[in-house]
Design an enzyme around this catalytic site. Structure first.
Site, PDB file in Angstrom:
ATOM      1  CE  LYS A 163      -4.387   5.493 -13.269  1.00  0.00           C
ATOM      2  NZ  LYS A 163      -3.518   5.837 -12.151  1.00  0.00           N
ATOM      3  CE  LYS A 213     -10.510   9.302 -10.825  1.00  0.00           C
ATOM      4  NZ  LYS A 213      -9.635   8.740  -9.891  1.00  0.00           N
ATOM      5  CE  LYS A 236      -3.589  14.173  -8.952  1.00  0.00           C
ATOM      6  NZ  LYS A 236      -2.800  13.617  -7.903  1.00  0.00           N
TER       7      LYS A 236
HETATM    8  P1  TYM Z   1      -4.760  10.653  -5.671  1.00  0.00           P
HETATM    9  O1  TYM Z   1      -3.399  11.258  -5.588  1.00  0.00           O
HETATM   10  O2  TYM Z   1      -5.259  10.274  -7.020  1.00  0.00           O
HETATM   11  O3  TYM Z   1      -5.826  11.620  -5.011  1.00  0.00           O
HETATM   12  C1  TYM Z   1      -5.662  12.178  -3.713  1.00  0.00           C
HETATM   13  C2  TYM Z   1      -7.013  12.263  -3.039  1.00  0.00           C
HETATM   14  O4  TYM Z   1      -7.915  13.042  -3.843  1.00  0.00           O
HETATM   15  C3  TYM Z   1      -9.137  12.321  -4.030  1.00  0.00           C
HETATM   16  N1  TYM Z   1      -9.691  12.650  -5.354  1.00  0.00           N
HETATM   17  C4  TYM Z   1     -10.957  13.023  -5.565  1.00  0.00           C
HETATM   18  N2  TYM Z   1     -11.991  13.218  -4.713  1.00  0.00           N
HETATM   19  C5  TYM Z   1     -13.160  13.642  -5.247  1.00  0.00           C
HETATM   20  N3  TYM Z   1     -13.350  13.850  -6.573  1.00  0.00           N
HETATM   21  C6  TYM Z   1     -12.352  13.661  -7.461  1.00  0.00           C
HETATM   22  N4  TYM Z   1     -12.546  13.895  -8.754  1.00  0.00           N
HETATM   23  C7  TYM Z   1     -11.081  13.228  -6.956  1.00  0.00           C
HETATM   24  N5  TYM Z   1      -9.888  12.952  -7.543  1.00  0.00           N
HETATM   25  C8  TYM Z   1      -9.040  12.596  -6.538  1.00  0.00           C
HETATM   26  C9  TYM Z   1      -8.732  10.852  -3.968  1.00  0.00           C
HETATM   27  O5  TYM Z   1      -9.832  10.028  -3.645  1.00  0.00           O
HETATM   28  C10 TYM Z   1      -7.674  10.877  -2.869  1.00  0.00           C
HETATM   29  O6  TYM Z   1      -8.280  10.793  -1.600  1.00  0.00           O
HETATM   30  N6  TYM Z   1      -3.981   5.938  -4.232  1.00  0.00           N
HETATM   31  C11 TYM Z   1      -4.143   7.293  -3.770  1.00  0.00           C
HETATM   32  C12 TYM Z   1      -2.975   7.806  -2.948  1.00  0.00           C
HETATM   33  C13 TYM Z   1      -2.589   6.975  -1.758  1.00  0.00           C
HETATM   34  C14 TYM Z   1      -3.269   6.891  -0.525  1.00  0.00           C
HETATM   35  C15 TYM Z   1      -2.479   6.046   0.300  1.00  0.00           C
HETATM   36  C16 TYM Z   1      -4.477   7.426  -0.063  1.00  0.00           C
HETATM   37  C17 TYM Z   1      -1.453   6.224  -1.657  1.00  0.00           C
HETATM   38  N7  TYM Z   1      -1.384   5.666  -0.423  1.00  0.00           N
HETATM   39  C18 TYM Z   1      -2.861   5.749   1.625  1.00  0.00           C
HETATM   40  C19 TYM Z   1      -4.859   7.114   1.258  1.00  0.00           C
HETATM   41  C20 TYM Z   1      -4.062   6.289   2.056  1.00  0.00           C
HETATM   42  C21 TYM Z   1      -4.278   8.209  -4.975  1.00  0.00           C
HETATM   43  O7  TYM Z   1      -3.816   7.916  -6.056  1.00  0.00           O
HETATM   44  O8  TYM Z   1      -4.854   9.404  -4.696  1.00  0.00           O
END
Ligand code: TYM
Length: 329
Positions: free
Chosen positions: A111, A192, A195
């Site tokens: 990014k 993947k 959003k």
């Molecule tokens: P985020 O908001 O991008 O996504 C939330 C959750 O959705 C899962 N996910 C997917 N799983 C399968 N296939 C996909 N295409 C896909 N896109 C998203 C992500 O793996 C995630 O579990 N950094 C994290 C948020 C975060 C977090 C944390 C997670 C902040 N603090 C503490 C766990 C623990 C994020 O950006 O997820």
């Protein structure tokens, strides 16, 4: 009882990857563990965003989480910015993490690396994520495959901290689902589902109506050899559909492979299975949006519970690293 913690950003609409990779596992874990689920609004500040929309999106995400099956009586759902101890701990952890290890984070490389105007917060984001987890001494962190590297960093920081200052943090474990851990974009199945995908046709939103879901799946990019084989490396499009069908229907991939010999019927039935899986979520969501105040109240009680745990961890951490506390003498 084990403690589970996970988080989601309140950016944009909720898609099938979020549900299959994360939320479905969260729902399961609320029955087995003490569960805390966090909407990480501070993480959403790392890229350009519209302040007029952030609060609305945060409330909407909470509504979706409950619609997906999280039960506020069995787990705590809360907003990261309402528990200021996360950022307090993040600073302390930043002082225990290196530029080198953060530079190796692939999400930052994708990014922002090399771009001078990229926000410092985007670079240090994985440390805030480590703080989100470690402040609750979480044992398990259910996430999709794309978060593995961030989890590894959280584990490394926890182990380093413990060996320097004495046993303080639980070293967390990632919990990645066997199916649906990496839902791929329907238009570009080598990427993947996300959003920030370039084409809305590649993403299935939990808010999509049945006709839209059907159209998107029928138009999914596949290949032209017409073989229904699970082979993610050589046949990413078909393999993605097989995983979606299997996740939505509960049938095994082998079973589905045996039942289909061409792409058309496979696509139709995959769409139907996804529509049926999402329908009850949409129904609950439509009910919940009529009573947004009760969703907001859930977030307040979630934050209260989370704060009581986070505050105790901060007390312990502060003493361990030599910050003076009111009860010093
Ligand atoms: P985020 O908001 O991008 O996504 C939330 C959750 O959705 C899962 N996910 C997917 N799983 C399968 N296939 C996909 N295409 C896909 N896109 C998203 C992500 O793996 C995630 O579990 N950094 C994290 C948020 C975060 C977090 C944390 C997670 C902040 N603090 C503490 C766990 C623990 C994020 O950006 O997820």
């Amino acid at each position: 009882m084990k403690r589970v913690l996970s988080g989601v950003q309140p950016t944009g609409d909720v898609h099938l990857g979020n549900y299959l990779g994360a939320f479905r596992g969260w729902v399961q874990e609320q029955s087995n563990c003490e569960a805390l689920y966090c909407i990480v609004d501070l993480h959403a500040l790392t890229v350009d965003y519209d302040p007029k929309e952030l609060a609305e999106r945060t409330l909407d995400m909470a509504t979706y989480l409950i619609a997906c099956g999280l039960d506020p009586q069995r787990c705590s759902i809360f907003v990261q910015s309402q528990v200021p101890q996360h950022t307090y701990l993040a600073w302390i952890l930043e002082c225990n993490a290196s530029m080198g290890e953060l530079s190796r984070m692939t999400q930052f490389k994708d990014k922002g690396k090399g771009n001078d105007s990229v926000k410092v917060g985007l670079f240090t984001y994985p440390v805030l994520m480590a703080a989100d987890i470690l402040i609750y001494n979480a044992d398990l962190v259910p996430v999709g495959d794309d978060q593995r590297q961030h989890l590894e960093l959280a584990r490394n920081i926890a182990m380093r901290f413990n060996s320097k200052y004495g046993a303080t943090f639980t070293v967390p474990q990632a919990q990645v689902p066997p199916l649906g851990a990496r839902v791929m974009d329907l238009q570009d199945p080598t990427k993947k589902m996300s959003k920030s995908s370039s084409s809305p046709q590649g993403i299935i939103l939990l808010s999509d109506d049945p006709a839209t879901i059907d159209k998107k799946i029928k138009r999914a990019v596949t290949d032209n050899d017409s073989l229904v084989n699970y082979d993610p490396e050589h046949k990413p499009g078909i393999s993605n559909l097989l995983e979606l069908f299997s996740s939505a229907s509960g049938q095994s991939i082998e079973q589905i492979q045996q039942n289909y010999t061409s792409y058309g019927p496979l696509k139709s039935d995959t769409a139907q299975a996804v529509i049926e899986m999402i329908a009850p979520i949409q129904e609950r969501y439509n009910e919940l949006v009529k009573d947004r105040k009760s969703v907001l109240d859930c977030l307040a009680s979630g934050a209260e519970h989370a704060t009581s745990i986070a505050g105790a961890t901060i007390d312990q951490v502060a003493s361990a690293i030599g910050l003076i506390r009111p009860d010093y003498i």
